[in-house]
Write a protein that holds these residues in place. Structure first.
Motif, PDB file in Angstrom:
ATOM      1  N   THR A 171       0.849  -1.194   0.000  1.00 31.92           N
ATOM      2  CA  THR A 171       0.000   0.000   0.000  1.00 31.92           C
ATOM      3  C   THR A 171       0.882   1.240   0.000  1.00 31.92           C
ATOM      4  O   THR A 171       2.059   1.191   0.380  1.00 31.92           O
ATOM      5  CB  THR A 171      -0.913   0.030   1.237  1.00 31.92           C
ATOM      6  N   ILE A 172       0.293   2.360  -0.417  1.00 33.53           N
ATOM      7  CA  ILE A 172       0.972   3.652  -0.384  1.00 33.53           C
ATOM      8  C   ILE A 172       0.195   4.592   0.529  1.00 33.53           C
ATOM      9  O   ILE A 172      -0.966   4.335   0.876  1.00 33.53           O
ATOM     10  CB  ILE A 172       1.089   4.259  -1.791  1.00 33.53           C
ATOM     11  N   SER A 173       0.830   5.689   0.921  1.00 32.02           N
ATOM     12  CA  SER A 173       0.217   6.637   1.859  1.00 32.02           C
ATOM     13  C   SER A 173      -0.750   7.563   1.124  1.00 32.02           C
ATOM     14  O   SER A 173      -0.432   8.099   0.056  1.00 32.02           O
ATOM     15  CB  SER A 173       1.298   7.476   2.552  1.00 32.02           C
ATOM     16  N   VAL A 174      -1.911   7.750   1.735  1.00 33.73           N
ATOM     17  CA  VAL A 174      -2.907   8.672   1.185  1.00 33.73           C
ATOM     18  C   VAL A 174      -2.582  10.112   1.565  1.00 33.73           C
ATOM     19  O   VAL A 174      -2.908  11.048   0.827  1.00 33.73           O
ATOM     20  CB  VAL A 174      -4.312   8.281   1.671  1.00 33.73           C
ATOM     21  N   TYR A 175      -1.915  10.307   2.716  1.00 32.34           N
ATOM     22  CA  TYR A 175      -1.537  11.638   3.194  1.00 32.34           C
ATOM     23  C   TYR A 175      -0.044  11.669   3.478  1.00 32.34           C
ATOM     24  O   TYR A 175       0.627  10.622   3.533  1.00 32.34           O
ATOM     25  CB  TYR A 175      -2.272  12.013   4.484  1.00 32.34           C
ATOM     26  N   ASN A 176       0.456  12.876   3.698  1.00 30.60           N
ATOM     27  CA  ASN A 176       1.768  13.056   4.293  1.00 30.60           C
ATOM     28  C   ASN A 176       1.549  13.194   5.796  1.00 30.60           C
ATOM     29  O   ASN A 176       1.133  14.258   6.275  1.00 30.60           O
ATOM     30  CB  ASN A 176       2.444  14.310   3.732  1.00 30.60           C
ATOM     31  N   PRO A 177       1.803  12.138   6.578  1.00 34.05           N
ATOM     32  CA  PRO A 177       1.428  12.193   8.007  1.00 34.05           C
ATOM     33  C   PRO A 177       2.192  13.243   8.793  1.00 34.05           C
ATOM     34  O   PRO A 177       1.698  13.731   9.808  1.00 34.05           O
ATOM     35  CB  PRO A 177       1.746  10.776   8.499  1.00 34.05           C
ATOM     36  N   GLU A 178       3.397  13.599   8.355  1.00 33.88           N
ATOM     37  CA  GLU A 178       4.167  14.609   9.082  1.00 33.88           C
ATOM     38  C   GLU A 178       3.520  15.986   8.963  1.00 33.88           C
ATOM     39  O   GLU A 178       3.407  16.727   9.937  1.00 33.88           O
ATOM     40  CB  GLU A 178       5.595  14.660   8.551  1.00 33.88           C
ATOM     41  N   ALA A 179       3.080  16.322   7.755  1.00 32.23           N
ATOM     42  CA  ALA A 179       2.450  17.628   7.532  1.00 32.23           C
ATOM     43  C   ALA A 179       0.952  17.598   7.754  1.00 32.23           C
ATOM     44  O   ALA A 179       0.327  18.646   7.917  1.00 32.23           O
ATOM     45  CB  ALA A 179       2.753  18.116   6.108  1.00 32.23           C
ATOM     46  N   ALA A 181     -11.678   4.629  24.819  1.00 36.61           N
ATOM     47  CA  ALA A 181     -10.873   3.608  24.153  1.00 36.61           C
ATOM     48  C   ALA A 181     -10.423   4.056  22.773  1.00 36.61           C
ATOM     49  O   ALA A 181      -9.375   3.636  22.282  1.00 36.61           O
ATOM     50  CB  ALA A 181     -11.680   2.307  24.053  1.00 36.61           C
ATOM     51  N   GLN A 182     -11.206   4.930  22.132  1.00 35.83           N
ATOM     52  CA  GLN A 182     -10.871   5.393  20.788  1.00 35.83           C
ATOM     53  C   GLN A 182     -10.009   6.657  20.793  1.00 35.83           C
ATOM     54  O   GLN A 182      -9.399   6.982  19.780  1.00 35.83           O
ATOM     55  CB  GLN A 182     -12.139   5.660  19.972  1.00 35.83           C
ATOM     56  N   GLY A 183      -9.985   7.389  21.909  1.00 34.26           N
ATOM     57  CA  GLY A 183      -9.206   8.618  21.965  1.00 34.26           C
ATOM     58  C   GLY A 183      -9.779   9.605  22.961  1.00 34.26           C
ATOM     59  O   GLY A 183     -10.625   9.266  23.802  1.00 34.26           O
ATOM     60  N   TRP A 184      -9.346  10.860  22.863  1.00 33.34           N
ATOM     61  CA  TRP A 184      -9.745  11.916  23.785  1.00 33.34           C
ATOM     62  C   TRP A 184     -10.950  12.674  23.249  1.00 33.34           C
ATOM     63  O   TRP A 184     -11.038  12.950  22.048  1.00 33.34           O
ATOM     64  CB  TRP A 184      -8.595  12.897  23.999  1.00 33.34           C
ATOM     65  N   ILE A 185     -11.866  13.031  24.148  1.00 33.94           N
ATOM     66  CA  ILE A 185     -13.037  13.833  23.803  1.00 33.94           C
ATOM     67  C   ILE A 185     -13.186  14.941  24.841  1.00 33.94           C
ATOM     68  O   ILE A 185     -12.545  14.912  25.899  1.00 33.94           O
ATOM     69  CB  ILE A 185     -14.331  12.992  23.744  1.00 33.94           C
ATOM     70  N   THR A 242     -10.334  11.569  19.532  1.00 36.38           N
ATOM     71  CA  THR A 242      -9.126  11.986  18.824  1.00 36.38           C
ATOM     72  C   THR A 242      -7.917  11.449  19.568  1.00 36.38           C
ATOM     73  O   THR A 242      -7.827  11.580  20.793  1.00 36.38           O
ATOM     74  CB  THR A 242      -9.033  13.521  18.736  1.00 36.38           C
ATOM     75  N   SER A 243      -7.010  10.840  18.852  1.00 42.80           N
ATOM     76  CA  SER A 243      -5.820  10.282  19.487  1.00 42.80           C
ATOM     77  C   SER A 243      -4.873  11.393  19.932  1.00 42.80           C
ATOM     78  O   SER A 243      -4.944  12.536  19.465  1.00 42.80           O
ATOM     79  CB  SER A 243      -5.098   9.340  18.518  1.00 42.80           C
ATOM     80  N   ARG A 244      -3.948  11.035  20.816  1.00 48.15           N
ATOM     81  CA  ARG A 244      -2.981  12.020  21.315  1.00 48.15           C
ATOM     82  C   ARG A 244      -2.088  12.518  20.184  1.00 48.15           C
ATOM     83  O   ARG A 244      -1.777  13.722  20.112  1.00 48.15           O
ATOM     84  CB  ARG A 244      -2.138  11.393  22.427  1.00 48.15           C
ATOM     85  N   ASN A 245      -1.681  11.625  19.304  1.00 46.73           N
ATOM     86  CA  ASN A 245      -0.830  12.049  18.192  1.00 46.73           C
ATOM     87  C   ASN A 245      -1.552  13.038  17.285  1.00 46.73           C
ATOM     88  O   ASN A 245      -0.956  14.005  16.795  1.00 46.73           O
ATOM     89  CB  ASN A 245      -0.374  10.835  17.389  1.00 46.73           C
ATOM     90  N   ASP A 246      -2.831  12.801  17.051  1.00 49.94           N
ATOM     91  CA  ASP A 246      -3.587  13.737  16.227  1.00 49.94           C
ATOM     92  C   ASP A 246      -3.760  15.074  16.933  1.00 49.94           C
ATOM     93  O   ASP A 246      -3.756  16.133  16.296  1.00 49.94           O
ATOM     94  CB  ASP A 246      -4.957  13.149  15.875  1.00 49.94           C
ATOM     95  N   LEU A 247      -3.921  15.058  18.249  1.00 50.43           N
ATOM     96  CA  LEU A 247      -4.019  16.308  18.999  1.00 50.43           C
ATOM     97  C   LEU A 247      -2.719  17.097  18.920  1.00 50.43           C
ATOM     98  O   LEU A 247      -2.741  18.331  18.843  1.00 50.43           O
ATOM     99  CB  LEU A 247      -4.372  16.018  20.465  1.00 50.43           C
ATOM    100  N   ILE A 248      -1.588  16.402  18.951  1.00 52.25           N
ATOM    101  CA  ILE A 248      -0.301  17.080  18.820  1.00 52.25           C
ATOM    102  C   ILE A 248      -0.218  17.801  17.490  1.00 52.25           C
ATOM    103  O   ILE A 248       0.238  18.950  17.401  1.00 52.25           O
ATOM    104  CB  ILE A 248       0.844  16.060  18.968  1.00 52.25           C
ATOM    105  N   ARG A 249      -0.684  17.130  16.432  1.00 54.00           N
ATOM    106  CA  ARG A 249      -0.627  17.746  15.119  1.00 54.00           C
ATOM    107  C   ARG A 249      -1.662  18.858  14.984  1.00 54.00           C
ATOM    108  O   ARG A 249      -1.368  19.933  14.452  1.00 54.00           O
ATOM    109  CB  ARG A 249      -0.880  16.683  14.046  1.00 54.00           C
ATOM    110  N   MET A 250      -2.886  18.633  15.475  1.00 54.18           N
ATOM    111  CA  MET A 250      -3.944  19.627  15.323  1.00 54.18           C
ATOM    112  C   MET A 250      -3.665  20.883  16.142  1.00 54.18           C
ATOM    113  O   MET A 250      -3.935  21.999  15.699  1.00 54.18           O
ATOM    114  CB  MET A 250      -5.282  19.007  15.713  1.00 54.18           C
ATOM    115  N   ALA A 251      -3.148  20.717  17.358  1.00 54.58           N
ATOM    116  CA  ALA A 251      -2.847  21.874  18.212  1.00 54.58           C
ATOM    117  C   ALA A 251      -1.508  22.510  17.874  1.00 54.58           C
ATOM    118  O   ALA A 251      -1.227  23.619  18.351  1.00 54.58           O
ATOM    119  CB  ALA A 251      -2.870  21.463  19.680  1.00 54.58           C
ATOM    120  N   ALA A 252      -0.678  21.835  17.063  1.00 52.49           N
ATOM    121  CA  ALA A 252       0.640  22.360  16.671  1.00 52.49           C
ATOM    122  C   ALA A 252       1.489  22.685  17.899  1.00 52.49           C
ATOM    123  O   ALA A 252       2.091  23.755  18.000  1.00 52.49           O
ATOM    124  CB  ALA A 252       0.494  23.582  15.775  1.00 52.49           C
TER     125      ALA A 252
END
Length: 744
Positions: free
Chosen positions: A62-70, A587-591, A554-564
């Motif tokens: 498989t290939i990446s649909v997004y650039n996860p870093e950005a 269980a799925q993340g933070w709310i 929302t996962s912690r990693n996604d919060l790190i990216r969303m909150a910058a």
């Protein structure tokens, strides 16, 4: 298993699969990475992540649909899945997948877009839509949610649900079934068409048309406030007409979930033949022909048709019957009569209770991006109409004039999109440095202030912005200076030294983010300044993390990216929010937690703290107003002093009283002497001799004064300059100061 019609290479791999992998895998991967499965396609672990190679991996990959870093991507992937069709109890799952994929491909083509399509050995189909510019993954995810609502039985949105989504590209080996792979992903369109879609990505115009067609579905995915076009008719007192969204031709249109539906059979027959039963239609004040044509247009408006589509079918001869109903008008007036009847149809549909509760309910993505906005305009001053009590125009030197096709609230939304883009721009955040969090808080306060005033201009003082950011007013002043001194700035100060009113700022959209900000959908809700409770819960970083939390996990990693923000900062903020019930971990993340911010602020004393600061700032304002009331300008001194009287010296700021002084007896007149000579004899005024500081405000001196200019002209004609004393004294003082600094 070889693909039919594809010759095998030396390694047993079909040449078609090898060629398609070589062409499309690296071109479609958003970060140049792929994941190779070691268990026949059951899983694609991150530990097997590697660079995409031109050589075929021979295993499912498989290939990446997004650039996860950005957190961005240029690829929209639509996965029409056979197992999902089976779960929805489709009569023929493979046929249902084929039908939905073909309908979606027709939708993309109708919007002027290009796509790449492939099919799996099991009958599943993929559509790949490339975009010219990278977009945040949330925007693409919202679009897939809208498309899933249109194709709920077959479309799987898993590849777009996280920034780490994956997809098998054309040429990839299909997963093993009973220990054997049945084949490969193969293109289902000609290779030439696929290469054209790869080399000519879709632009903003296609994005706009696609979002317009999915307006009703997007409203369910992310409701937005409707903002009518700026050039909508203003002389119409019908609220429904004003609230109707506009299509790409800037004509009123009622989007329908699932797209437009066919005209009712009996009305379609009338539109073709022009034959109808006059007794079935209430003519009212007009004729039966007028009533039946209005009925047809009402039905078309309610079924999601656009006026341009109706006009096209009338012009190409598909609906000659409907065209004949307008023969009573001159040829030059028929189109305007059709537009008028369409306006009435939209108004009628909006007023019907059954329609207001249906899927044609009004909603709107942002208006389409005109092609002209992609050009950066750099020119002379342009006039900005400022809605102040004076109702005046001010000259602005912004590189980008305002977006005239948007109203002020829409412009604020586009500006807010640009702010969010800047917060995730590494170069911009690097330039902000350690002041980044404070800058983000000030930008939010400015956006909230603009929404309060309903204008792109803001005249809130630094103390008012201090209450909205939790920062000291001196810090706010420093942040404003940083923002307006940037090369591609968010702010322009267009007026200063305004007495009792604060400096006037213009919110402007940096050219760097202008096009992308117009592409993105407007965020729902108001722009929120810092809530008082966060003054006691970690400040701005905690507020930014709370802002990123929603009711969706929302996962912690996604919060790190969303909150910058950094991982440690986000962890500390989540701990504080969790402790006070503002966040919950599932269980799925933070709310977001159930605790109310206002109640918590009252409990912790943050509300009282802000009230005390507000009282202090009110006292500052009162003192400032008193000083303004007692200030004397040079013009007032000259006008109030006789020609032979003593010219008073204006006192320094710390020598002034905040209350009016009692009048004193006038000083005895001096001997007649030249005005400038007497002023020179008085020495350097206190306000000119004092070094500037935060506590010593310089007096306001007019730039021009006719009386002083006349005196100066006479002295120059005489060849003398009585102010030489002042100049000599200031020069000597400056020399002494420089000598002291050199010695020190």
């Amino acid at each position: 298993m070889a693909v039919a019609g594809s010759p095998l290479g030396s390694s047993g791999l079909p040449e078609t699969a090898r060629q398609q992998w070589t062409i499309f895998a690296a071109a479609l991967s958003q970060d140049g990475m792929m994941r190779v499965s070691r268990n026949g396609g059951r899983s694609y672990p991150k530990r097997f992540r590697q660079r995409v190679t031109a050589a075929h991996p021979h295993q499912p990959a498989t290939i990446s649909v997004y650039n996860p870093e950005a957190g961005t991507g240029q690829l929209l992937v639509l996965d029409f899945d056979v197992p999902k069709a089976k779960e929805s109890r489709a009569f023929d799952p493979v046929a249902q997948v084929h039908t939905d994929a073909a309908d979606c491909a027709a939708l993309i083509t109708r919007c002027g877009g290009r796509y790449i399509a492939d099919v799996s050995p099991a009958g599943g189909r993929h559509l790949y839509v490339l975009w010219a510019n990278p977009m945040p993954w949330e925007e693409l995810y919202l679009l897939t949610l809208a498309l899933q609502r249109r194709y709920p039985r077959t479309l799987d949105i898993t590849p777009h649900s996280t920034p780490h989504g994956q997809i098998r590209p054309p040429g990839s080996r299909y997963k093993s079934v009973n220990g054997h792979s049945p084949g490969f992903q193969e293109l289902s369109i000609p290779l030439e068409d696929a290469l054209a879609a790869l080399t000519q990505p879709n632009d903003a115009h296609v994005w706009s048309l696609l979002q317009q067609d999915l307006t009703a579905e997007l409203n369910h995915a992310a409701p937005t406030r409707h903002a009518p076009a700026a050039d909508a008719l203003t002389d119409d007192d019908t609220a429904g007409w004003k609230n109707a969204p506009r299509d790409n031709a800037n004509e009123s249109w009622l989007p329908r979930e699932g797209g437009r539906s066919p005209l009712r059979p009996d009305l379609a027959e009338i539109a073709v033949t022009g034959i109808y039963d006059p007794t079935r239609y209430t003519a009212g004040t007009g004729t039966a022909g007028h009533a039946v044509r209005q009925t047809i247009l009402n039905s078309l408006a309610a079924r999601g048709w656009r006026l341009s589509e109706v006009r096209q079918l009338m012009q190409d001869g598909t609906w000659p019957g409907l065209t004949s109903f307008f023969d009573r008008y001159p040829a030059s007036s028929r189109d305007s009569a059709l537009a008028r009847d369409w306006k009435n149809a939209v108004d009628y549909v909006l007023q019907q209770e059954s329609v207001r509760n249906s899927d044609t309910r009004v909603s709107n993505p942002h208006p389409p991006v005109p092609r002209a906005v992609q050009v950066v305009r750099t020119g002379p001053l342009w006039a900005l109409n400022v809605k102040t009590p004076e109702q005046r125009s001010l000259p602005c030197r912004s590189t980008s004039p305002p977006l005239h096709h948007l109203d002020p609230y829409q412009q604020i939304r586009v500006w807010w999109n640009a702010v969010l883009l800047a917060e995730h721009d590494p170069q911009r955040t690097r330039d902000w440095g350690r002041a980044g969090t404070s800058i983000r808080l000030v930008l939010r306060a400015l956006g909230a202030a603009a929404q309060m005033s309903g204008m792109m201009t803001v005249e809130f003082g630094v103390r008012c912005l201090s209450l909205m950011t939790g920062l000291h007013y001196d810090t706010v002043a420093d942040i404003l200076r940083i923002l307006r001194d940037e090369d591609d700035a968010f702010l322009e100060r267009i007026e200063t030294r305004r007495g009792e009113r604060g400096d006037l700022y213009l919110l402007q959209i940096p050219d760097q983010y202008r096009e992308m900000a117009l592409w993105q959908r407007w965020r729902a809700g108001n722009i929120q300044a810092l809530h008082p409770v966060f003054r006691l819960l970690g400040g701005g970083t905690t507020a930014l993390v709370y802002e990123s939390l929603t009711t969706a996990p929302t996962s912690r990693n996604d919060l790190i990216r969303m909150a910058a923000l950094s991982p440690s900062t986000v962890s500390e903020a989540l701990a504080a929010l969790l402790h006070y019930g503002l966040a919950e971990r599932t269980a799925q993340g933070w709310i977001r937690g159930p605790e109310d911010l206002d109640i918590l602020a009252d409990f912790l004393g943050a509300t009282l703290l802000v009230e005390e600061l507000r009282d202090i700032y009110r006292e500052h304002r009162r003192q400032w107003h008193d000083w303004l009331a007692n200030r004397l300008t040079v013009t007032e001194i000259v006008e109030a002093t006789p020609s032979n009287g003593q010219i008073p010296v204006e006192p320094a700021w710390h020598e002034r009283s905040t209350t009016a002084q009692e009048p004193t007896a006038p000083s005895p007149p001096l001997a007649a002497d030249d005005d400038l000579q007497r002023l020179a004899d008085e020495g350097v005024p206190a306000w000119l001799d004092e070094p500037p500081s935060d506590d010593h405000l310089p007096a306001y001196i007019p730039e021009r004064d006719p009386n002083w200019e006349d005196i100066w002209r006479k002295e120059v004609e005489r060849g003398t300059n009585p102010l030489t004393k002042l100049t000599t004294r200031r020069t000597a003082a400056s020399a002494v100061t420089k000598k002291v600094h050199r010695v020190g």
